[in-house]
Design a protein around this motif. Sequence first.
Motif, PDB file in Angstrom:
ATOM      1  N   PHE A 135       0.824  -1.208   0.000  1.00  0.00           N
ATOM      2  CA  PHE A 135       0.000   0.000   0.000  1.00  0.00           C
ATOM      3  C   PHE A 135       0.858   1.259   0.000  1.00  0.00           C
ATOM      4  N   PHE A 136       1.586   1.491  -1.080  1.00  0.00           N
ATOM      5  CA  PHE A 136       2.381   2.696  -1.277  1.00  0.00           C
ATOM      6  C   PHE A 136       3.416   2.913  -0.171  1.00  0.00           C
ATOM      7  N   ASN A 137       3.895   1.840   0.380  1.00  0.00           N
ATOM      8  CA  ASN A 137       4.934   1.960   1.404  1.00  0.00           C
ATOM      9  C   ASN A 137       6.167   1.171   0.990  1.00  0.00           C
ATOM     10  N   PHE A 138       7.247   1.416   1.683  1.00  0.00           N
ATOM     11  CA  PHE A 138       8.497   0.703   1.428  1.00  0.00           C
ATOM     12  C   PHE A 138       9.328   0.694   2.702  1.00  0.00           C
ATOM     13  N   GLU A 139      10.338  -0.137   2.722  1.00  0.00           N
ATOM     14  CA  GLU A 139      11.244  -0.179   3.870  1.00  0.00           C
ATOM     15  C   GLU A 139      12.636  -0.555   3.396  1.00  0.00           C
TER      16      GLU A 139
END
Length: 265
Positions: free
Chosen positions: A53-57
Motif C-alpha cells: 500500500f504505497f509503502n516501502f522499507e
Amino acid sequence: MKRFLIVGIAGVIIVLGFWQIAIPGSLITDLIENSLEDKGLHADFAGFRKGLFFNFESRQITIKKSDASLLLIENARGRVNPLSLLALRLSVLFDGDISGGRLNGRIDLLHGKNRANITIDKAEMERIPFFRALGFAGSRGVFSGDMNIEKSRGEIRFALTNAAFESASFGGITLPLEMFYKARGAMTINNNTVDIKSFALEGDGIYARIKGNITDGRAALTAELMPERSFKEKNYIFSMLEQYKVSPGYYSIPINSNFAVNSEK
C-alpha cells in the motif's frame, strides 16, 4: 449502489496495480538519489523492498559524500502519498533509527519540487559518522535537531546536551572544547554557503559563541570565549590564548580553515 461499489473496488485494484507494476522499487531509490545529487550527496540502500500500500522499507540507508559516510539510518520505513501528485509533487513520509535516536521527516521528490523536512531526536553524537568525518572523533553527546531545505536553501537548528568534547584544532589553533557540556545553534544554507546565525556553547564558568560563515568548505569564523575570572585562573589554556585576548574575560579567536569531510567508509 452495487455499481458504485464495483467501480470503487475496480479503482482500488487499478491504483494498487499501478503501484506494484508501473512503479518499480528502483524508481523510488533513483528519485531519492536525484534529490540528493545537487547537494553532492548520494545514498546506498541495503535490504530495500516495496510494500503493498504505497509503502516501502529498507534495512539500512547510508548517506555519503564521495566515499565518506555521513548518516546511517536503520530500519527505515517510508510511505508515498499518491494524492501529492495532484499538486505536482511526490511526497514521501519516512522514519527510522539513527545512532540510538529517531529520525522522521518528509521529502518531495519530483524535479523542481525538491523539498525536505527532517527531524532527529536524541541521537548519540559519537555514533554519527558526520561528526567523526569533521574531526570530532572521541566527542560524545545527545544530538537533536531539525532541517528544512527547499532546493539549495534552508535552515538547520540543533541542540547538543550531556556533551563531552575533546579539544579540536582548526587552522593550527586549538580550541578547548572539552570545557563545554552543552551547545545549541541555528544556521542557514544558501547553495554552497552556510551562515552561522547563532552557535553557543556552555560550560561551568565559561560561555562561548561562534559566528561567521563557511563557503565551499572554507571557514571564515570567529570563536568568542568568555570565561569567568575563577575559571580562567584554574585553566592554563588561557595563557596560550593571550594573543587573542581583547579584554579581561573576553577572547576573540579567528577560525580560517577548510572543513573538508574526511573519508570514512
